[in-house]
Write a protein that holds these residues in place. Structure first.
Motif, short mmCIF file in Angstrom:
data_model
loop_
_atom_site.label_atom_id
_atom_site.label_comp_id
_atom_site.label_asym_id
_atom_site.label_seq_id
_atom_site.Cartn_x
_atom_site.Cartn_y
_atom_site.Cartn_z
N THR A 92 2.13 -1.12 2.10
CA THR A 92 0.83 -1.24 1.98
C THR A 92 0.08 0.04 1.89
OG1 THR A 92 0.78 -3.34 3.29
CG2 THR A 92 -1.39 -2.44 2.93
N VAL A 93 0.38 1.01 2.55
CA VAL A 93 -0.14 2.23 2.82
C VAL A 93 0.16 2.93 1.44
CG1 VAL A 93 0.17 4.59 3.64
CG2 VAL A 93 -0.12 2.58 5.35
N VAL A 115 -0.12 -7.40 -0.48
CA VAL A 115 0.79 -6.52 -1.20
C VAL A 115 2.17 -6.90 -0.76
CG1 VAL A 115 1.72 -4.09 -0.85
CG2 VAL A 115 -0.81 -4.73 -0.82
N MET A 116 2.58 -7.17 0.69
CA MET A 116 3.75 -7.51 1.11
C MET A 116 3.77 -8.64 2.21
SD MET A 116 6.75 -5.30 3.25
CE MET A 116 7.54 -6.72 4.32
N PRO A 117 3.62 -9.95 1.69
CA PRO A 117 3.58 -10.85 2.78
C PRO A 117 4.94 -11.26 3.49
CG PRO A 117 3.29 -11.83 0.64
CD PRO A 117 3.44 -10.46 0.55
N GLU A 118 5.75 -10.47 4.13
CA GLU A 118 6.98 -10.54 4.72
C GLU A 118 7.01 -9.92 6.21
OE1 GLU A 118 10.65 -10.75 1.90
OE2 GLU A 118 9.35 -9.11 0.87
N VAL A 129 -9.52 -1.38 -0.98
CA VAL A 129 -8.88 -1.89 -0.01
C VAL A 129 -7.68 -2.58 -0.07
CG1 VAL A 129 -9.46 -3.30 2.40
CG2 VAL A 129 -11.09 -1.88 1.19
N CYS A 130 -6.61 -2.42 0.47
CA CYS A 130 -5.31 -3.37 0.34
C CYS A 130 -5.20 -4.00 1.63
CB CYS A 130 -4.20 -2.15 -0.33
SG CYS A 130 -4.58 -1.48 -1.63
N ILE A 131 -4.46 -4.95 1.63
CA ILE A 131 -4.02 -5.72 2.76
C ILE A 131 -2.62 -6.17 2.76
CG2 ILE A 131 -6.53 -6.59 3.28
CD1 ILE A 131 -5.87 -9.37 2.23
N SER A 132 -1.96 -6.18 3.75
CA SER A 132 -0.64 -6.29 3.53
C SER A 132 -0.29 -7.73 3.50
CB SER A 132 0.03 -5.99 5.19
OG SER A 132 -0.07 -6.83 6.01
#
Length: 696
Positions: free
Chosen positions: A209-210, A196-199, A190-193
C-alpha cells in the motif's frame, strides 16, 4: 476500431522498444531508441515519431497503443517517488521497520535492510481495532482520526497510505479514515490496503500500500505528460498498459494501481514467448530475456507461464531474496540476474572476474557506445569476440567503437589479471553465462521442474547472442530464436489479453467454508471484472473467468495457488477441493500430509478477454532483404577453437526451409543470433530460427 495500426511501446533501462502491427496485412514494423532516464516519455514519443515516419504511417492511423514501463520500479529503487504519510492502527506505526523479523543473511551482524519509504515522523497511529474475522473490537476514534488528518494536511505530503490491522477482512475503518483525510486535504492521493492488497500479511500489505501511494502521483504526472505528447503527435486514443501478470488494462485502471506495473516490461516478454512458442509447436519453454540491464528466466508449462503473488523491489543486495521491499501483487514467476548487455565487468578483491549487478545503462552506456562510458561491459566483450558488428548495430544507426571496447576491457579486466583482451572478453562472457545457468537451474529446481525438458526461446537485445552457449551449459537440445527478438516485450504487449486479477483474503479452514458466502463473494469479483472489460469493448461472451484459491496446511506460513473450476465450487465438495490442493502440493513438494487440516488463505478471480490473434503477424516484416549472406568475419568460441571464420547472414533475408551449419551469425536491426560450431539451424514456417545444439 477502424484505425489499422496497433503499437506496443516498452521502456527498458537502456532502450525503448516499439512494435507496430498493421491489421490490414499483418505487417510488423520495429523501432529501437535509447531510453531517456530523466523523462521516459521523451524517448517513447521520439520512438513513435520514428516508427511512423520510417514506414509512411500517419498518427491518426494508430487505433490501439499499449505501453509498459520501468518507471514504477525505478521510482522506488531510486527513491524518486512522492512524499508519503502512513496511517496505522495504534501500536503498529513501526511495522515497516519491524517487518517479519526474518533475516536474509543469518550470520551477517551488520545486515542492511531497505530503508522505509515513510520516515517515522510521517507515520501516524489512530485508535481502532478490527479482529481477525472482521469483527469490530474497538471503534475508530473519529476525533483522534480528525486530529491525525489535520496533522497530515499540514505535513506537506503528496499521498497517504492507510493500512489498519485486519483491514482486509473489514474495510469500514479504512474507508472512513480516507473520508476524514480527504475532508481535510481533498487534493491528496489516498490509498487503502483493503483495495490495494486485501490479503493476510500485515507487513506485506502495508508495504504494498505504501509503495502504491509512493508512486501514484509520479505515475499520474508521467501519464499526463505522455498523453499530452501523444495528442501533440496526433494520436488521440486512450492508452493501455501492461500489468506485471501479463494482462492489459485501461490507463484509468493502471493509474489507480500503479504498483501492479512494477514488472510490466518483462511480463510482455513472457507473453510474447508463450505466443511464439505455441505457434512453433513448443509447449514447455524456458523464456530467456536478456536486455541491457538484467537477464531474466521464466518457465512456461504447456503454453502457460508460471505465476506468483509475491515480488521484491529495491533489494539492498539486488539478487538476494529477502533484502528488498516485499510486494503482494500478481506477477509472472521469474528469476533475475545482473546479466544484461550493459552489466559492468571488473576484477574483485579475490582476483576473480565479476559481472554486474551494476549497469552502465543508457547514459553513458557501454564504452563501445562512444557516449563517455569507460567501464567494461558485456556488450564490449561481445563486440571484441566478434558476436556483434561494429557497423551493423541498430541497423547501422549506431556505430560501435571496437577500440574503446578493447581499451575498457584491457584497463578493467585484462591488465589487472595479466591476460590478453580476448581472454578477458571471454572471461566476461563465460561469467555472465554461468551466472544465468546457475540462476535458471536453481529456479527450476525450486519449482520442482526438470530444466532439461524445456526448449529455450531467447528474447531481448542480448538474448540470442548468449542463448546457445547458455543452453549447451544446461544440456538443452534446442533453441528457438524468433524474428525481432530484441523487441519481443513490446510485441508481447500486442498479444496480451485485457485482464485483471481480483483478490480477497481471509483464512478459513476447509471444513468451515461458508459456500453461499464464497459464491456471493466470487460472483461480485467476477461482476466487477466483467464491467471493467465491458468498459473497454470486450464482448460478454468472449470473457474468460479463472478461479484460484491460495491454500496451505493448517500451521504453515506459506501457501500454494490451486486452480478451481466453477462446477467444483458450486458442488460444495470439500473432498474434491482438498484433492485439488494435494495435487498442486505434491507436484511442488513431492509429498502430502494426509492427516493435517487444510485452510484457504485467500481467493483470486482472474477475468480476461480474448488473446489477440498474432498468426498473421508472426514471421512477417515490413522490410525484407532479398540478399541473405552479408559476408564473413572472425568469431571467438573459446580457447579450444580460438577465432574461427563464420558466415554472417541478414536475418530478414531468410526464407522458410533455409538450413545452415554453425558457426554462423544472423543479424537483424534489434538483435544478433550466434550459432556455435557443430550446431545446425533451420528456418520454420513462421521464420523462427530453430537451432539444434551439439550433444555434450
Amino acid at each position: 476500431m477502424t484505425e489499422p495500426l496497433r503499437v506496443g511501446v516498452d521502456i527498458g533501462g537502456t532502450f525503448t522498444d516499439l512494435v507496430m502491427i498493421d491489421s490490414r496485412n499483418g505487417a510488423v514494423f520495429n523501432e529501437k531508441v535509447l531510453t531517456t532516464p530523466q523523462d521516459p516519455s521523451i524517448g517513447a514519443l521520439e520512438g513513435l515519431k520514428k516508427i511512423l515516419g520510417r514506414n509512411g504511417a500517419r498518427p491518426d492511423q494508430v487505433g490501439h497503443l499499449i505501453h509498459g514501463t520501468t518507471l514504477v520500479a525505478n521510482a522506488i529503487i531510486e527513491r524518486r517517488g512522492a512524499r508519503v504519510a502512513l496511517v496505522a492502527t495504534a501500536g503498529f506505526r513501526d511495522i515497516l521497520e519491524i517487518g517479519t523479523e526474518w533475516r536474509y543473511d543469518t550470520y551477517d551482524l551488520f545486515m542492511e535492510l531497505p530503508r522505509p519509504l515513510v520516515p517515522r515522523h510521517l507515520r501516524f497511529e489512530v485508535p481502532e481495532r478490527m479482529g481477525p474475522r472482521g469483527e469490530v473490537i474497538q471503534a475508530l476514534d473519529e476525533e483522534a482520526a480528525r486530529a491525525t488528518a489535520r496533522e497530515i494536511a499540514s505535513a506537506g505530503v503528496d499521498a497517504v497510505a492507510i493500512s489498519l490491522l485486519h483491514g482486509f477482512r473489514n474495510p469500514a475503518h479504512e474507508r472512513r479514515m480516507r473520508e476524514i483525510i480527504l475532508g481535510e486535504a481533498p487534493d491528496l492521493a489516498v490509498c487503502i490496503s483493503s483495495e490495494v492488497m486485501p490479503e493476510i500479511g500485515e507487513y506485506e500489505r502495508t508495504c504494498t500500500t505504501v509503495c502504491n501511494a509512493y508512486v501514484l502521483p509520479v505515475f499520474d504526472r508521467y501519464l499526463n505528460r505522455l498523453n499530452s505528447g501523444l495528442r501533440r503527435l496526433g494520436i488521440d486514443k486512450d492508452l493501455y498498459l501492461l500489468l506485471s501478470d501479463g494482462g492489459t488494462v485501461h490507463q484509468s485502471t493502471a493509474a489507480s494501481h500503479p504498483i501492479r506495473l512494477v514488472q510490466s516490461g518483462p511480463a510482455g516478454g513472457v507473453q510474447a514467448t508463450s505466443a511464439i512458442g505455441a505457434l512453433a509447436g513448443f509447449g514447455d519453454i524456458l523464456c530467456f530475456d536478456m536486455g541491457g540491464t538484467t537477464a531474466k528466466a521464466c518457465l512456461i508449462d504447456d503454453g502457460e507461464p508460471l505465476r506468483a503473488t509475491e515480488f521484491e523491489v529495491a533489494r539492498v543486495y539486488r539478487f538476494k531474496k529477502g533484502s528488498g521491499i516485499p510486494l503482494r501483487i500478481p506477477v509472472m514467476e521469474m528469476i533475475e540476474t545482473g546479466a544484461g548487455g550493459g552489466s559492468i565487468a571488473a576484477v574483485d578483491h579475490l582476483g576473480l572476474v565479476r559481472v554486474g549487478p551494476e549497469s552502465s545503462g543508457a547514459d553513458p552506456g557501454p564504452a563501445c557506445y562512444g557516449r563517455g562510458g569507460s567501464d567494461a561491459t558485456v556488450t564490449d566483450a561481445d563486440l571484441v569476440l566478434g558476436y556483434l558488428s561494429a557497423d551493423g548495430f541498430l541497423g547501422g544507426d549506431m556505430r560501435l567503437d571496437r577500440d574503446a571496447a578493447s581499451d575498457a576491457l584491457a584497463r578493467n579486466v585484462a591488465d589487472p589479471l595479466g591476460i590478453s583482451v580476448t581472454e578477458a572478453a571471454w572471461a566476461v562472457v563465460e561469467t555472465v553465462n554461468e551466472n544465468m545457468v546457475q540462476a535458471a537451474t536453481i529456479h527450476a529446481l525450486e519449482k520442482a521442474r526438470n530444466i532439461a525438458r524445456y526448449t529455450m526461446l531467447p528474447i531481448g537485445g542480448a538474448g540470442p547472442v548468449h542463448a546457445c552457449n547458455i543452453a549447451m551449459k544446461m544440456s538443452l537440445p534446442q533453441v528457438v530464436c524468433p524474428l525481432s527478438a530484441g523487441v519481443a516485450s513490446a510485441f508481447g504487449f500486442l498479444v496480451s489479453p485485457t485482464s485483471f486479477t481480483f483478490v480477497q483474503g481471509g483464512v478459513t479452514p476447509l471444513e468451515g467454508l461458508d459456500f453461499p458466502r464464497i459464491d456471493a463473494m466470487l460472483a461480485g469479483m467476477q461482476r466487477d471484472g466483467r464491467e471493467l472489460l465491458s468498459a473497454v469493448g470486450a464482448a460478454r461472451d468472449s470473457v474468460r473467468v479463472e478461479y484460484l484459491a491460495a491454500m496451505r496446511y493448517v500451521g504453515q506460513g506459506y501457501h500454494v495457488e490451486v486452480p478451481l473450476d466453477e462446477e467444483l465450487l458450486k458442488a460444495c465438495d470439500r473432498a474434491a477441493i482438498r484433492r485439488a490442493f494435494e495435487r498442486v502440493y505434491r507436484a511442488q513438494f513431492g509429498r502430502v500430509e494426509g492427516e493435517m487440516g487444510v485452510e484457504v488463505v485467500s481467493w483470486r478471480v482472474v477475468v480476461a478477454g480474448p488473446r489477440p490473434s498474432i498468426e498473421s503477424a508472426v514471421g512477417r516484416s515490413g522490410a525484407v532483404s532479398a540478399k541473405a549472406l552479408k559476408g564473413r568475419r572472425k568469431v571467438y568460441f573459446g580457447p579450444e577453437t580460438g577465432f574461427v571464420d563464420a558466415a554472417v547472414y541478414n536475418r530478414n533475408g531468410l526464407a522458410s526451409g533455409d538450413a545452415f551449419e554453425g558457426p554462423c551469425i544472423f543479424e537483424e536491426r534489434e538483435s544478433t543470433t550466434v550459432v556455435p560450431p557443430g550446431a545446425r539451424a533451420c528456418v520454420d514456417s513462421h521464420l523462427n530460427l530453430i537451432v539444434d545444439l551439439p550433444a555434450g
